[in-house]
Motif scaffolding. Structure first.
Motif, PDB file in Angstrom:
ATOM      1  N   GLU A   4       0.786  -1.231   0.000  1.00  0.00           N
ATOM      2  CA  GLU A   4       0.000   0.000   0.000  1.00  0.00           C
ATOM      3  C   GLU A   4       0.828   1.297   0.000  1.00  0.00           C
ATOM      4  OE1 GLU A   4      -3.243   0.688  -0.503  1.00  0.00           O
ATOM      5  OE2 GLU A   4      -3.271  -1.414  -1.072  1.00  0.00           O
ATOM      6  N   PRO A   5       1.990   1.359   0.688  1.00  0.00           N
ATOM      7  CA  PRO A   5       2.752   2.608   0.662  1.00  0.00           C
ATOM      8  C   PRO A   5       3.177   3.045  -0.744  1.00  0.00           C
ATOM      9  CG  PRO A   5       3.508   1.218   2.456  1.00  0.00           C
ATOM     10  CD  PRO A   5       2.574   0.387   1.626  1.00  0.00           C
ATOM     11  N   TYR A   6       3.116   2.135  -1.698  1.00  0.00           N
ATOM     12  CA  TYR A   6       3.556   2.451  -3.059  1.00  0.00           C
ATOM     13  C   TYR A   6       2.394   2.764  -4.005  1.00  0.00           C
ATOM     14  CZ  TYR A   6       7.758   0.272  -1.208  1.00  0.00           C
ATOM     15  OH  TYR A   6       8.842  -0.044  -0.433  1.00  0.00           O
ATOM     16  N   ARG A   7       1.165   2.639  -3.506  1.00  0.00           N
ATOM     17  CA  ARG A   7       0.012   2.761  -4.390  1.00  0.00           C
ATOM     18  C   ARG A   7      -0.048   4.131  -5.070  1.00  0.00           C
ATOM     19  NH1 ARG A   7      -4.831   0.183  -5.256  1.00  0.00           N
ATOM     20  NH2 ARG A   7      -4.441  -1.287  -3.550  1.00  0.00           N
ATOM     21  N   ALA A   8       0.134   5.213  -4.309  1.00  0.00           N
ATOM     22  CA  ALA A   8      -0.026   6.551  -4.886  1.00  0.00           C
ATOM     23  C   ALA A   8       0.965   6.798  -6.008  1.00  0.00           C
ATOM     24  CB  ALA A   8       0.136   7.620  -3.797  1.00  0.00           C
ATOM     25  N   GLU A   9       2.241   6.465  -5.785  1.00  0.00           N
ATOM     26  CA  GLU A   9       3.230   6.725  -6.834  1.00  0.00           C
ATOM     27  C   GLU A   9       3.015   5.803  -8.023  1.00  0.00           C
ATOM     28  OE1 GLU A   9       7.382   5.211  -6.244  1.00  0.00           O
ATOM     29  OE2 GLU A   9       6.807   5.298  -4.129  1.00  0.00           O
ATOM     30  N   LEU A  10       2.504   4.601  -7.789  1.00  0.00           N
ATOM     31  CA  LEU A  10       2.200   3.701  -8.901  1.00  0.00           C
ATOM     32  C   LEU A  10       1.031   4.218  -9.738  1.00  0.00           C
ATOM     33  CD1 LEU A  10       2.633   0.232  -7.160  1.00  0.00           C
ATOM     34  CD2 LEU A  10       4.035   1.129  -9.033  1.00  0.00           C
ATOM     35  N   VAL A  11       0.034   4.817  -9.080  1.00  0.00           N
ATOM     36  CA  VAL A  11      -1.077   5.422  -9.820  1.00  0.00           C
ATOM     37  C   VAL A  11      -0.559   6.547 -10.723  1.00  0.00           C
ATOM     38  CG1 VAL A  11      -3.194   6.789  -9.620  1.00  0.00           C
ATOM     39  CG2 VAL A  11      -2.875   4.790  -8.161  1.00  0.00           C
ATOM     40  N   ALA A  12       0.326   7.377 -10.174  1.00  0.00           N
ATOM     41  CA  ALA A  12       0.893   8.463 -10.976  1.00  0.00           C
ATOM     42  C   ALA A  12       1.700   7.911 -12.150  1.00  0.00           C
ATOM     43  CB  ALA A  12       1.763   9.360 -10.104  1.00  0.00           C
ATOM     44  N   TYR A  13       2.458   6.843 -11.910  1.00  0.00           N
ATOM     45  CA  TYR A  13       3.237   6.232 -12.984  1.00  0.00           C
ATOM     46  C   TYR A  13       2.333   5.678 -14.080  1.00  0.00           C
ATOM     47  CZ  TYR A  13       6.075   2.721 -15.396  1.00  0.00           C
ATOM     48  OH  TYR A  13       6.698   1.957 -16.353  1.00  0.00           O
ATOM     49  N   CYS A  14       1.329   4.919 -13.677  1.00  0.00           N
ATOM     50  CA  CYS A  14       0.421   4.341 -14.667  1.00  0.00           C
ATOM     51  C   CYS A  14      -0.365   5.431 -15.403  1.00  0.00           C
ATOM     52  CB  CYS A  14      -0.521   3.343 -13.996  1.00  0.00           C
ATOM     53  SG  CYS A  14       0.301   1.834 -13.403  1.00  0.00           S
ATOM     54  N   TYR A  15      -0.659   6.526 -14.712  1.00  0.00           N
ATOM     55  CA  TYR A  15      -1.319   7.650 -15.389  1.00  0.00           C
ATOM     56  C   TYR A  15      -0.422   8.217 -16.491  1.00  0.00           C
ATOM     57  CZ  TYR A  15      -2.822  12.407 -16.340  1.00  0.00           C
ATOM     58  OH  TYR A  15      -3.182  13.565 -16.986  1.00  0.00           O
ATOM     59  N   ARG A  16       0.862   8.402 -16.191  1.00  0.00           N
ATOM     60  CA  ARG A  16       1.780   8.922 -17.217  1.00  0.00           C
ATOM     61  C   ARG A  16       1.848   7.969 -18.409  1.00  0.00           C
ATOM     62  NH1 ARG A  16       4.835   9.495 -12.431  1.00  0.00           N
ATOM     63  NH2 ARG A  16       5.020  11.637 -11.681  1.00  0.00           N
ATOM     64  N   MET A  17       1.780   6.694 -18.128  1.00  0.00           N
ATOM     65  CA  MET A  17       1.833   5.700 -19.187  1.00  0.00           C
ATOM     66  C   MET A  17       0.547   5.653 -20.002  1.00  0.00           C
ATOM     67  SD  MET A  17       4.758   4.077 -19.362  1.00  0.00           S
ATOM     68  CE  MET A  17       4.323   2.535 -20.192  1.00  0.00           C
ATOM     69  N   LEU A  18      -0.602   5.759 -19.326  1.00  0.00           N
ATOM     70  CA  LEU A  18      -1.888   5.497 -19.967  1.00  0.00           C
ATOM     71  C   LEU A  18      -2.682   6.745 -20.324  1.00  0.00           C
ATOM     72  CD1 LEU A  18      -2.906   2.595 -17.570  1.00  0.00           C
ATOM     73  CD2 LEU A  18      -2.021   2.351 -19.894  1.00  0.00           C
ATOM     74  N   GLY A  19      -2.439   7.863 -19.619  1.00  0.00           N
ATOM     75  CA  GLY A  19      -3.159   9.098 -19.902  1.00  0.00           C
ATOM     76  C   GLY A  19      -4.572   9.142 -19.376  1.00  0.00           C
ATOM     77  N   SER A  20      -4.926   8.207 -18.509  1.00  0.00           N
ATOM     78  CA  SER A  20      -6.269   8.141 -17.935  1.00  0.00           C
ATOM     79  C   SER A  20      -6.168   7.791 -16.463  1.00  0.00           C
ATOM     80  CB  SER A  20      -7.110   7.078 -18.661  1.00  0.00           C
ATOM     81  OG  SER A  20      -8.250   6.713 -17.887  1.00  0.00           O
ATOM     82  N   PHE A  21      -6.791   8.579 -15.603  1.00  0.00           N
ATOM     83  CA  PHE A  21      -6.753   8.307 -14.170  1.00  0.00           C
ATOM     84  C   PHE A  21      -7.504   7.024 -13.831  1.00  0.00           C
ATOM     85  CE2 PHE A  21      -8.483   8.808  -9.836  1.00  0.00           C
ATOM     86  CZ  PHE A  21      -7.290   8.886  -9.136  1.00  0.00           C
ATOM     87  N   HIS A  22      -8.693   6.840 -14.431  1.00  0.00           N
ATOM     88  CA  HIS A  22      -9.471   5.635 -14.153  1.00  0.00           C
ATOM     89  C   HIS A  22      -8.698   4.386 -14.558  1.00  0.00           C
ATOM     90  CE1 HIS A  22     -13.145   7.492 -12.789  1.00  0.00           C
ATOM     91  NE2 HIS A  22     -13.214   8.245 -13.870  1.00  0.00           N
ATOM     92  N   ALA A  24      -5.483   4.124 -14.852  1.00  0.00           N
ATOM     93  CA  ALA A  24      -4.330   4.006 -13.971  1.00  0.00           C
ATOM     94  C   ALA A  24      -4.714   3.287 -12.678  1.00  0.00           C
ATOM     95  CB  ALA A  24      -3.752   5.381 -13.669  1.00  0.00           C
ATOM     96  N   GLU A  25      -5.839   3.680 -12.085  1.00  0.00           N
ATOM     97  CA  GLU A  25      -6.287   3.008 -10.861  1.00  0.00           C
ATOM     98  C   GLU A  25      -6.538   1.516 -11.102  1.00  0.00           C
ATOM     99  OE1 GLU A  25      -8.406   5.912  -7.755  1.00  0.00           O
ATOM    100  OE2 GLU A  25      -9.677   5.360  -9.444  1.00  0.00           O
ATOM    101  N   ASP A  26      -7.170   1.226 -12.245  1.00  0.00           N
ATOM    102  CA  ASP A  26      -7.460  -0.178 -12.568  1.00  0.00           C
ATOM    103  C   ASP A  26      -6.163  -0.985 -12.724  1.00  0.00           C
ATOM    104  OD1 ASP A  26     -10.157   0.340 -12.515  1.00  0.00           O
ATOM    105  OD2 ASP A  26     -10.370   0.483 -14.697  1.00  0.00           O
ATOM    106  N   GLN A  27      -5.188  -0.416 -13.406  1.00  0.00           N
ATOM    107  CA  GLN A  27      -3.954  -1.152 -13.654  1.00  0.00           C
ATOM    108  C   GLN A  27      -3.098  -1.281 -12.388  1.00  0.00           C
ATOM    109  OE1 GLN A  27      -3.867  -2.881 -16.247  1.00  0.00           O
ATOM    110  NE2 GLN A  27      -5.643  -1.836 -17.135  1.00  0.00           N
ATOM    111  N   VAL A  28      -3.194  -0.311 -11.496  1.00  0.00           N
ATOM    112  CA  VAL A  28      -2.497  -0.456 -10.214  1.00  0.00           C
ATOM    113  C   VAL A  28      -3.148  -1.565  -9.390  1.00  0.00           C
ATOM    114  CG1 VAL A  28      -2.007   0.677  -8.003  1.00  0.00           C
ATOM    115  CG2 VAL A  28      -1.570   1.876 -10.144  1.00  0.00           C
TER     116      VAL A  28
END
Length: 315
Positions: A4-22, A24-28
């Motif tokens: 869990e401590p890594y969830r926020a930064e992983l969401v930001a990473y996946c957002y940069r990769m995917l361009g979608s917040f929703h 990004a959350e799903d892929q995290v």
């Protein structure tokens, strides 16, 4: 094993990769699920937990991006319009780039999440995009990225050079150091003045706050405008259609100042109209990306209707 401590930064990473917040959350969530299932195979002697999670997240994102079109902004698809009266026909078939709701993820304000930069990243092939973010944003070593991508250090260095060159060619020229932070007093003053002018539907006052080559774009509508003159003409059209007495609330998106705009309703009250994300440079608004996608509103948790207390300006 606590992921869990890594969830926020992983969401930001996946957002940069995917361009979608929703997305990004799903892929995290998928990343966390895969990590949990593979926890018995994790070897702390070979990689830190953070590096291991990023390897999983990278593979998840690359799989998700297979066969997908990139997520653009309107300005990435063609020349600006010279007709402020052009029909506002949404292009729902385009997978538009979405903004990042800062309040949903505890990251602090991050220059590397700015819309212009994320939009430019979407022009890169997915593996180059991953290398660029992992190396230059997250500061993993070339050796770590090579392991994460299952490749070699020379291949990582080559991909990074190509990614840098492609970003430069794509015109990602806004220096993050020149873009004002939302809490900068000068930026707050500009946004405050923009809010007051917008609420009054005062087009001349809005135009005075713009740079000469200010950009206005409005996904999912594919057209966009460049220049304070056309920006002002388009805003005049909006106010002629929707009237005065708008209500606005402050927030931030992508580490940039943002406003939720509520249009006045004939019977009273205000209904959510758009989310507007600003780039402020040199004490002026240089870009306004105006989102009207219900999925964006949902990501930011915006109320559909709201009553404004005009005794304090609605803020």
């Amino acid at each position: 094993m606590d992921f869990e401590p890594y969830r926020a930064e992983l969401v930001a990473y996946c957002y940069r990769m995917l361009g979608s917040f929703h997305e990004a959350e799903d892929q995290v969530q998928e990343t966390m699920l895969r990590a949990w299932k593979a926890r018995d195979r994790y070897d702390a002697g070979r990689a830190s937990l953070r590096t291991w999670l990023y390897r999983i997240a990278t593979n998840v994102c690359l799989t998700a991006l297979e066969g997908r079109a990139r997520r653009p902004l309107p300005s990435g698809l063609g020349a600006p319009s010279d007709d402020p009266g052009a029909p506002l026909a949404p292009a729902f078939g385009v997978p538009w780039l979405q903004p990042f709701p800062d309040a949903r993820v505890e990251l602090g304000l991050r220059a590397d999440l700015r819309l212009a930069l994320v939009a430019a990243m979407q022009t890169l092939p997915p593996r180059q995009r991953a290398v660029l973010v992992l190396r230059e944003v997250l500061e993993f070593s070339a050796a770590e990225v090579a392991v994460q991508l299952g490749t070699t250090v020379p291949a990582v260095n080559s991909a990074l050079q190509r990614a840098r060159a492609a970003l430069a060619a794509a015109g990602e020229a806004v220096d993050a150091g020149e873009v004002g932070e939302p809490e900068d007093p000068k930026v707050r003053e500009v946004i405050e003045r923009y809010m007051r002018a917008f609420e009054r539907a005062d087009v001349p006052a809005l135009v005075r706050l713009l740079t000469d080559d200010a950009v206005l774009e409005m996904p999912p509508v594919p057209l966009w405008y460049r220049g304070s003159h056309d920006y002002g003409l388009f805003m005049r059209r909006v106010f002629e259609m929707r009237g005065t007495g708008w209500g606005l609330t402050r927030l931030t998106a992508n580490g940039q100042p943002a406003l939720a705009a509520y249009a006045p309703e004939p019977g009273g009250g205000h209904r959510l109209h758009t989310l507007q994300v600003f780039t402020v440079t040199g004490g002026r608004v240089a870009r306004n990306v105006v989102f009207a996608d219900p999925a964006v509103f949902e990501a930011f948790g915006l109320s559909q209707e709201i009553l404004f207390d005009r005794s304090d300006g609605g803020r």
